[in-house]
Design a protein around this motif. Structure first.
Motif, short mmCIF file in Angstrom:
data_model
loop_
_atom_site.label_atom_id
_atom_site.label_comp_id
_atom_site.label_asym_id
_atom_site.label_seq_id
_atom_site.Cartn_x
_atom_site.Cartn_y
_atom_site.Cartn_z
N GLN A 1 0.84 -1.20 0.00
CA GLN A 1 0.00 0.00 0.00
C GLN A 1 0.87 1.25 0.00
O GLN A 1 0.50 2.29 0.56
CB GLN A 1 -0.92 0.00 1.22
CG GLN A 1 -1.94 -1.12 1.24
CD GLN A 1 -2.96 -0.95 2.36
OE1 GLN A 1 -3.53 0.12 2.54
NE2 GLN A 1 -3.19 -2.02 3.11
N GLY A 2 2.02 1.17 -0.64
CA GLY A 2 2.96 2.28 -0.63
C GLY A 2 2.57 3.41 -1.55
O GLY A 2 1.95 3.22 -2.60
N ARG A 3 2.92 4.60 -1.15
CA ARG A 3 2.77 5.79 -1.99
C ARG A 3 4.02 6.65 -1.78
O ARG A 3 4.69 6.55 -0.75
CB ARG A 3 1.50 6.56 -1.65
CG ARG A 3 1.43 7.07 -0.23
CD ARG A 3 0.18 7.90 0.04
NE ARG A 3 -1.01 7.09 0.20
CZ ARG A 3 -2.20 7.59 0.52
NH1 ARG A 3 -2.35 8.90 0.69
NH2 ARG A 3 -3.24 6.80 0.68
N LEU A 4 4.34 7.50 -2.73
CA LEU A 4 5.55 8.30 -2.70
C LEU A 4 5.22 9.78 -2.80
O LEU A 4 4.41 10.20 -3.62
CB LEU A 4 6.47 7.90 -3.87
CG LEU A 4 7.74 8.74 -4.08
CD1 LEU A 4 8.71 8.55 -2.92
CD2 LEU A 4 8.40 8.38 -5.40
N VAL A 5 5.88 10.56 -1.93
CA VAL A 5 5.84 12.02 -2.02
C VAL A 5 7.29 12.51 -2.04
O VAL A 5 8.09 12.12 -1.19
CB VAL A 5 5.10 12.64 -0.82
CG1 VAL A 5 5.24 14.16 -0.84
CG2 VAL A 5 3.63 12.25 -0.83
N GLU A 6 7.63 13.31 -3.02
CA GLU A 6 8.97 13.89 -3.10
C GLU A 6 8.90 15.36 -2.74
O GLU A 6 8.00 16.08 -3.18
CB GLU A 6 9.54 13.69 -4.50
CG GLU A 6 9.76 12.21 -4.84
CD GLU A 6 10.33 12.00 -6.23
OE1 GLU A 6 11.22 11.15 -6.38
OE2 GLU A 6 9.86 12.69 -7.16
N ILE A 7 9.86 15.80 -1.94
CA ILE A 7 9.84 17.16 -1.41
C ILE A 7 11.04 17.94 -1.94
O ILE A 7 12.19 17.51 -1.78
CB ILE A 7 9.81 17.15 0.13
CG1 ILE A 7 8.48 16.56 0.61
CG2 ILE A 7 10.02 18.56 0.70
CD1 ILE A 7 8.27 16.60 2.10
N GLU A 8 10.76 19.06 -2.55
CA GLU A 8 11.82 19.89 -3.12
C GLU A 8 12.52 20.71 -2.04
O GLU A 8 12.02 20.89 -0.93
CB GLU A 8 11.22 20.84 -4.17
CG GLU A 8 10.61 20.14 -5.37
CD GLU A 8 10.01 21.11 -6.36
OE1 GLU A 8 9.90 22.31 -6.01
OE2 GLU A 8 9.66 20.68 -7.47
#
Length: 280
Positions: A244-251
């Motif tokens: 159930q993984g999800r990814l958020v990338e932060i600048e």
């Protein structure tokens, strides 16, 4: 700051209290719970936030010398911490160090969610120039003392072997000094740090990654786009292998997102917890 006596020794921890969803924040080497100070303050109005100071070199009370100190024993220490405080439906969050991955594999019963924030994974150990410096310092007589003296010099903190690799913006002097003081002043803390680092199993995180394929609960991977220590591809791989993984990338952040982008990280955590079901 409250303390709790566990099998390995006495652990200090922050606890905001309150009836909201339980969030437990885990830090990395040569940091303490203050690395989460801004995120914890942002979440505190509607969450119960706990942040233990783990025996990673910035702890104040040495661990029991007759109890083995290693990543495996810290994994059990974290599980014991959750158990002794009766914490259930926990959102377990890690930054930098990779122990929460193995906690989730071995002790999923108290976890509702897992959050991995720019952390060691797969074969990335020791990570980056700071990780390699720590590994070398632990293997050379007097190396830890020399390392701490170098990092304690303000003009050198922003070098790629120091905090400059971990954050885009300078860590406040009082916080950096707090993190380094125990290693600088207490031989017993230096002994704890050395025996922990020398006990690392190189295959632990590879084994954890395989186990995470069966962690079928909400999971969030948050990765810093400017990270110099944790490969961007590892964030994507972790999110893909978690069912159930999800990814958020932060600048505009390096490894310590809690220092560079605390408001953004707190917003991401709040939304993730609100949108995903607990286990209760």
């Amino acid at each position: 700051m409250p303390e709790i006596e566990l099998t390995a020794g006495t652990i200090a921890y922050e606890d905001t209290g309150g009836p909201g969803p339980v969030v437990v924040l885990l830090h990395g080497l040569v940091h303490d719970a203050t690395v989460w100070r801004k995120v914890a303050a942002a979440l505190a109005p509607d969450h119960r936030v706990l942040a233990p100071t783990l025996p990673y070199g910035a702890h104040r009370t040495p661990m029991k010398p007759d109890v083995p100190l290693s990543p495996d024993s810290v994994i059990e220490l974290i599980a014991e911490f959750l158990d002794r405080l009766g914490l259930t439906d926990v959102t377990l969050v890690e930054s930098d160090c990779g122990r929460a991955q193995t906690v989730a594999v071995r002790h999923p019963e108290r976890l509702a969610r897992l959050v991995l924030v720019s952390c060691e994974a797969f074969d990335n150990y020791p990570p980056g120039a700071p990780g390699k410096m720590i590994d070398l310092a632990c293997r050379v007589p007097g190396g830890i003392s020399l390392m701490v003296r170098v990092l304690g010099l303000k003009p050198l903190r922003r070098l790629p072997i120091g905090l400059g690799a971990l954050t885009r913006r300078p860590v406040p002097d009082e916080i950096a000094a707090r993190w380094l003081r125990p290693l600088r002043t207490d031989p017993a803390i230096r002994h704890d740090f050395r025996r922990y680092c020398l006990a690392v199993r190189r295959d632990e995180l590879l084994q954890a990654a395989e186990g995470l394929r069966k962690f079928d609960r909400p999971a969030l991977v948050v990765w810093a786009l400017d990270d110099l220590m944790m490969p961007r591809a590892h964030g994507r791989r972790l999110a893909e292998l978690l069912p159930q993984g999800r990814l958020v990338e932060i600048e505009d952040s390096r490894t310590l997102v809690s220092e560079d982008q605390p408001e953004r990280l707190a917003d991401v955590l709040r939304s993730f917890i609100a949108e995903t079901p607990g286990t209760a």
